[in-house]
Structure formats: structure tokens, C-alpha cells
Motif scaffolding. Structure first.
Motif, PDB file in Angstrom:
ATOM      1  N   MET A 143      -6.805  -4.567   7.215  1.00  0.00           N
ATOM      2  CA  MET A 143      -5.742  -4.255   6.255  1.00  0.00           C
ATOM      3  C   MET A 143      -4.836  -3.144   6.765  1.00  0.00           C
ATOM      4  SD  MET A 143      -7.745  -4.500   2.617  1.00  0.00           S
ATOM      5  CE  MET A 143      -8.640  -5.983   2.160  1.00  0.00           C
ATOM      6  N   LEU A 144      -5.403  -2.178   7.482  1.00  0.00           N
ATOM      7  CA  LEU A 144      -4.565  -1.139   8.083  1.00  0.00           C
ATOM      8  C   LEU A 144      -3.598  -1.759   9.086  1.00  0.00           C
ATOM      9  CD1 LEU A 144      -7.049   1.806   8.862  1.00  0.00           C
ATOM     10  CD2 LEU A 144      -5.666   1.444   6.801  1.00  0.00           C
ATOM     11  N   LEU A 145      -4.126  -2.578   9.963  1.00  0.00           N
ATOM     12  CA  LEU A 145      -3.310  -3.150  11.037  1.00  0.00           C
ATOM     13  C   LEU A 145      -2.286  -4.138  10.507  1.00  0.00           C
ATOM     14  CD1 LEU A 145      -6.003  -3.741  13.820  1.00  0.00           C
ATOM     15  CD2 LEU A 145      -4.648  -1.685  13.335  1.00  0.00           C
ATOM     16  N   GLN A 146      -2.556  -4.753   9.361  1.00  0.00           N
ATOM     17  CA  GLN A 146      -1.646  -5.772   8.815  1.00  0.00           C
ATOM     18  C   GLN A 146      -0.783  -5.254   7.672  1.00  0.00           C
ATOM     19  OE1 GLN A 146      -3.255  -9.340   6.796  1.00  0.00           O
ATOM     20  NE2 GLN A 146      -2.182 -10.543   8.350  1.00  0.00           N
ATOM     21  N   HIS A 147      -0.951  -4.020   7.284  1.00  0.00           N
ATOM     22  CA  HIS A 147      -0.177  -3.408   6.190  1.00  0.00           C
ATOM     23  C   HIS A 147      -0.485  -4.044   4.828  1.00  0.00           C
ATOM     24  CE1 HIS A 147       2.125  -0.923   8.890  1.00  0.00           C
ATOM     25  NE2 HIS A 147       2.558  -1.960   9.561  1.00  0.00           N
ATOM     26  N   THR A 148      -1.734  -4.299   4.569  1.00  0.00           N
ATOM     27  CA  THR A 148      -2.117  -4.848   3.269  1.00  0.00           C
ATOM     28  C   THR A 148      -3.090  -3.933   2.527  1.00  0.00           C
ATOM     29  OG1 THR A 148      -3.865  -6.174   4.340  1.00  0.00           O
ATOM     30  CG2 THR A 148      -1.744  -7.248   3.949  1.00  0.00           C
ATOM     31  N   SER A 149      -3.161  -2.648   2.932  1.00  0.00           N
ATOM     32  CA  SER A 149      -4.095  -1.716   2.284  1.00  0.00           C
ATOM     33  C   SER A 149      -3.643  -1.327   0.885  1.00  0.00           C
ATOM     34  CB  SER A 149      -4.251  -0.449   3.126  1.00  0.00           C
ATOM     35  OG  SER A 149      -3.059   0.331   3.075  1.00  0.00           O
ATOM     36  N   GLY A 150      -2.326  -1.340   0.645  1.00  0.00           N
ATOM     37  CA  GLY A 150      -1.793  -0.900  -0.640  1.00  0.00           C
ATOM     38  C   GLY A 150      -1.616   0.601  -0.763  1.00  0.00           C
ATOM     39  N   LEU A 151      -1.917   1.357   0.288  1.00  0.00           N
ATOM     40  CA  LEU A 151      -1.810   2.812   0.217  1.00  0.00           C
ATOM     41  C   LEU A 151      -0.351   3.254   0.150  1.00  0.00           C
ATOM     42  CD1 LEU A 151      -4.504   3.816   2.858  1.00  0.00           C
ATOM     43  CD2 LEU A 151      -4.681   3.992   0.371  1.00  0.00           C
ATOM     44  N   PHE A 152      -0.110   4.286  -0.603  1.00  0.00           N
ATOM     45  CA  PHE A 152       1.223   4.875  -0.706  1.00  0.00           C
ATOM     46  C   PHE A 152       1.572   5.535   0.615  1.00  0.00           C
ATOM     47  CE2 PHE A 152       4.213   8.278  -1.575  1.00  0.00           C
ATOM     48  CZ  PHE A 152       5.092   7.731  -2.499  1.00  0.00           C
ATOM     49  N   ASP A 153       2.806   5.356   1.077  1.00  0.00           N
ATOM     50  CA  ASP A 153       3.186   5.912   2.359  1.00  0.00           C
ATOM     51  C   ASP A 153       3.684   7.346   2.222  1.00  0.00           C
ATOM     52  OD1 ASP A 153       3.528   6.000   5.049  1.00  0.00           O
ATOM     53  OD2 ASP A 153       5.345   4.788   5.105  1.00  0.00           O
ATOM     54  N   TYR A 154       3.253   8.200   3.137  1.00  0.00           N
ATOM     55  CA  TYR A 154       3.675   9.599   3.091  1.00  0.00           C
ATOM     56  C   TYR A 154       5.173   9.755   3.352  1.00  0.00           C
ATOM     57  CZ  TYR A 154       3.458   9.242   8.190  1.00  0.00           C
ATOM     58  OH  TYR A 154       3.642   8.858   9.494  1.00  0.00           O
ATOM     59  N   THR A 155       5.842   8.723   3.865  1.00  0.00           N
ATOM     60  CA  THR A 155       7.292   8.794   4.066  1.00  0.00           C
ATOM     61  C   THR A 155       8.067   8.457   2.799  1.00  0.00           C
ATOM     62  OG1 THR A 155       7.443   6.495   4.810  1.00  0.00           O
ATOM     63  CG2 THR A 155       7.038   8.175   6.488  1.00  0.00           C
ATOM     64  N   GLY A 156       7.362   8.057   1.744  1.00  0.00           N
ATOM     65  CA  GLY A 156       8.018   7.684   0.491  1.00  0.00           C
ATOM     66  C   GLY A 156       7.893   6.197   0.239  1.00  0.00           C
ATOM     67  N   ALA A 157       8.244   5.769  -0.961  1.00  0.00           N
ATOM     68  CA  ALA A 157       8.108   4.360  -1.312  1.00  0.00           C
ATOM     69  C   ALA A 157       9.100   3.989  -2.403  1.00  0.00           C
ATOM     70  CB  ALA A 157       6.689   4.060  -1.789  1.00  0.00           C
ATOM     71  N   ILE A 158       9.416   2.729  -2.440  1.00  0.00           N
ATOM     72  CA  ILE A 158      10.220   2.165  -3.519  1.00  0.00           C
ATOM     73  C   ILE A 158       9.300   1.282  -4.359  1.00  0.00           C
ATOM     74  CG2 ILE A 158      12.208   0.748  -4.112  1.00  0.00           C
ATOM     75  CD1 ILE A 158      13.454   1.512  -1.464  1.00  0.00           C
ATOM     76  N   LEU A 159       9.116   1.639  -5.611  1.00  0.00           N
ATOM     77  CA  LEU A 159       8.220   0.907  -6.493  1.00  0.00           C
ATOM     78  C   LEU A 159       8.861  -0.405  -6.931  1.00  0.00           C
ATOM     79  CD1 LEU A 159       6.906   3.876  -8.673  1.00  0.00           C
ATOM     80  CD2 LEU A 159       6.024   2.998  -6.499  1.00  0.00           C
ATOM     81  N   PRO A 160       8.051  -1.340  -7.432  1.00  0.00           N
ATOM     82  CA  PRO A 160       8.594  -2.646  -7.845  1.00  0.00           C
ATOM     83  C   PRO A 160       9.733  -2.559  -8.850  1.00  0.00           C
ATOM     84  CG  PRO A 160       6.213  -2.755  -7.722  1.00  0.00           C
ATOM     85  CD  PRO A 160       6.582  -1.318  -7.514  1.00  0.00           C
ATOM     86  N   ASP A 161       9.739  -1.505  -9.678  1.00  0.00           N
ATOM     87  CA  ASP A 161      10.810  -1.372 -10.665  1.00  0.00           C
ATOM     88  C   ASP A 161      12.050  -0.690 -10.095  1.00  0.00           C
ATOM     89  OD1 ASP A 161      10.027   1.248 -10.409  1.00  0.00           O
ATOM     90  OD2 ASP A 161       9.446   1.521 -12.509  1.00  0.00           O
ATOM     91  N   GLY A 162      12.044  -0.419  -8.791  1.00  0.00           N
ATOM     92  CA  GLY A 162      13.190   0.206  -8.149  1.00  0.00           C
ATOM     93  C   GLY A 162      13.135   1.719  -8.081  1.00  0.00           C
TER      94      GLY A 162
END
Length: 396
Positions: A143-162
């Protein structure tokens, strides 16, 4: 990567469809002279169509570009634009640059080598190797290598609601004021873990750098050596990649290189700053490496040619997630001529692409340096990728 870069990554496939291939001017296709292009043609033959392409890429908004192509006619390198704003010299065709997220392909390769050696389980919980972080035990190494862990990224994130949730300071004046700050990888991980996960492990896909910072820490825990030492021991030295550097906290770029620039807005005014020197520790094992087009060609060719991984693990690496088109450390895309394999990376001031047909018969490596243009460089990046895919990999 910054929040804007995350958005571009997550919307990659949609953006590529919007851009489409850009037609070159008829005079360039006919071989008209391009005095602004520096070339080093190792095949001994002029390639006006490639000179035209690298010039068009530079003209699309970048300060400079250097391109390496390998195909049935041999190897060709060329550059266009300028090495440094305000000067006439072209980017060196052997120049080093920050490769950004192409670092992830190196890290994934080392992790998969450890899997092949029985030291890491691809579907084992990451918590087995890094118990100090209290990770959800459903999160696996895969999951780490494929980006499916679901962890929040320390660079920031855009949530599903924008909603935009900021990460560490990577934009604007705040970033510039902190450009020499040193981040420890454990610090980056704990920042991400302080935020709610984006989704349950394995249920979705989103590109997050925290996954590969954790992967680098897994390498260190299992081998007893920093991930960069293992990349050097397992990849760089065996392949003779003398121009690839794991900088750590060192802010410079050694040897010949083009300058990268950062354009930002302050008090309603746009400013451009030479960002070539910066502490890359914020990217860590997710994106800090420095390399050349020659070294990237050596690495990607060796990887896809089966010299770094056994066939079953290389096959795992090349299985794309249905949503992200991402395997284990590289992109697996469908093009007009079939499957192509790519590494894609962005860093303040720099954009990098490496790509190949599955059999390695056609490849390209491209470095773009950002300047003071107001052009949409995200679109220009993907436009360059699409053009090179169509014309170099697909031979159109």
C-alpha cells in the motif's frame, strides 16, 4: 510536492486527455535551423524533429529543457532555452537536476529487492517494521508503494469536499523563509499521522509523499543503513551511475546544472526567485534525488530490462492501480501505441520525466527548469509528456 502538485498528480490522466498532442510548425518538421538548441548527438546524425521538440518544450513556458532520446536510430541529447535567466548559455546536456518523485522508483526498487531477499513482506503490515508510529495494521508495504494507504500527506491534501488542508510550508513567502530548514523523516511522518486518514487502507488511491518517506524508513530499519546508502550500494555503484546524488540536507547541486526558479505572489505582486539552492530534506525518500538524463536512462533501462529485480517482482511493480494508473513506484499508462512506463517528478524549480516502452526500445528522459513565465506550467509539463509519448515512444 506542493498542494498544487498533488492536485496535478491526482488529476494526471484527466489532464493528459485535455491537453492532446501539439503540432509542430511545418518549417520545424521540415528541418529548419534551430540556432537556439544545443545538441550532443552520439549517433552522429542530426535529428531536426528532436531539436524541434526540445525547443517547443522550452518555449512553452520553461526557462530551459534538456532531452535525451533512445530509439532505433541511437541515442540523442539536446537542450533549449537558457541555463540561467539573464544569460545566453543553454542548459548543459549533461547537467544535473532535481528529479523529484522519480526518487520513488529508486526507493520502490530497493524495497522490492528486500522483498525478493525475504527481508520484507510485500503484504506484511508496515507496523511490523516501524512499530514506533502506531500505524493501522491494515496498512501494508504494498500500500505504501502503490499509494493506497490512505494516510494524510505532510505536504497537504485536498479533501473530497474540496477543502484544502495545509501541510508543512511549501508555498509562497513562508516556503522561501524556510527553504534551508531541515526536516527529519520521522517528523514528516508524525505530521501526517496527526491528521485523520483520507480513507480506509486499501479502499482508494491518492498520491501521497508520506508513503515513500515511510518506505525509506522501512529500508533503514531492515538494513540498518539509510535508504540513500542502500540506493548507492544496490543501484548507483553497480550501474556506474556516478552523477546521481542523494543530497540529504545539502542545498546545492554539484557539477554542471541549470538553474531553477520559483514564481510566487506577495502583496499582489508576482516575484521570481532563484530556487536552485534549497534544503531538500522536506522531500526525503519521496523526492530528494539529483541525477542526469544519462543516469536516469541507465537506471530505467536496467530496471525494465530485469537487471535489478526478478521477473515476478518486476511484474508486480508494473501492475497499475485502476484509479491512479500507478504500479509500485512508477506509472503504467495506456497510450495510442499500447502500454508505456513512466516516472514523473516535480520539485521547486524543476520538472522531470523518464519514460519507456515495455521492451526498452524507445525511451526519453526530460528535465525542465522553471523560470519567470506566467504560463500554466502544470499543463506545459503534461503537454511535453504527451508530445514525447506520441512522437518518441509511439513513433508518430
Amino acid at each position: 510536492m506542493t498542494t498544487s502538485a498533488i492536485t496535478a498528480k491526482n488529476d494526471k490522466r484527466r489532464a493528459i486527455r485535455r491537453v492532446g498532442a501539439t503540432a509542430l510548425a511545418a518549417a520545424l518538421l521540415a528541418g529548419a535551423a534551430l540556432p537556439g538548441v544545443a545538441t550532443a548527438d552520439t549517433a552522429g546524425k542530426d535529428r531536426p524533429e528532436l531539436r524541434a521538440m526540445v525547443q517547443e518544450i522550452a518555449d512553452s513556458g520553461f526557462a530551459g529543457a534538456q532531452l535525451r532520446v533512445h530509439d532505433a536510430r541511437g541515442d540523442w541529447t539536446g537542450s533549449a532555452g537558457v541555463r540561467k535567466l539573464g544569460e545566453a548559455a543553454k542548459p548543459p546536456t549533461n547537467g544535473r537536476f532535481r528529479i523529484g518523485s522519480n526518487t520513488k522508483t529508486f526507493v520502490s526498487t530497493v524495497v522490492l529487492q528486500l522483498v525478493g531477499e525475504g527481508k520484507v513482506g510485500l503484504d506484511a503490515p508496515v507496523a511490523d517494521y516501524l512499530p514506533e508510529f502506531g500505524l493501522d495494521r491494515r496498512i501494508t508495504v504494498r500500500m505504501l508503494l502503490q499509494h493506497t494507504s490512505g494516510l494524510f500527506d505532510y505536504t497537504g491534501a485536498i479533501l473530497p469536499d474540496g477543502t484544502i488542508v495545509p501541510g508543512i510550508p511549501l508555498q509562497g513567502k513562508e516556503f522561501l523563509d524556510n527553504r534551508y530548514h531541515t526536516y527529519q523523516p520521522e517528523e514528516l511522518v508524525r505530521f501526517g499521522l496527526s491528521k485523520p486518514p483520507l480513507f480506509a487502507p486499501g479502499t482508494d488511491w491518492t498520491y501521497t509523499n508520506i508513503n515513500y518517506v515511510l518506505a525509506g524508513l522501512v529500508i533503514k530499519k531492515v538494513t540498518g543503513r539509510p535508504y540513500g546508502d542502500e540506493i548507492g550500494r544496490r543501484i548507483l555503484r553497480p550501474l556506474g551511475m556516478r552523477d546521481t546524488v542523494v543530497p540529504g540536507t545539502w542545498p546545492g547541486i554539484p557539477g554542471p546544472h541549470a538553474h531553477g526558479y520559483y514564481r510566487y505572489q506577495e502583496a499582489g505582486e508576482w516575484k521570481t526567485v532563484d530556487i536552485t539552492e534549497q534544503n531538500p530534506s522536506w522531500a526525503s525518500s519521496a523526492g530528494e534525488l539529483i541525477s542526469t538524463t544519462k543516469d536516469l536512462h541507465t537506471f530505467f533501462s536496467a530496471l525494465l530490462g530485469g537487471r535489478l529485480l526478478p521477473a515476478p517482482l518486476l511484474a508486480e511493480m508494473r501492475k497499475p492501480h485502476p484509479k491512479g494508473g500507478y504500479g509500485l513506484g512508477l506509472y503504467v499508462q495506456e497510450s495510442s501505441c499500447g502500454t508505456v512506463l513512466k516516472g514523473m517528478g516535480g520539485f521547486h524549480g524543476y520538472g522531470t520525466l523518464m519514460a519507456s516502452t515495455p521492451d526498452g526500445s524507445r525511451t526519453y528522459e526530460l528535465s525542465m527548469t522553471y523560470g519567470d513565465s506566467a504560463a500554466d506550467l502544470g499543463q506545459a509539463y503534461y503537454k511535453a509528456d504527451q508530445m514525447l509519448t506520441d512522437k518518441v515512444l509511439c513513433g508518430k
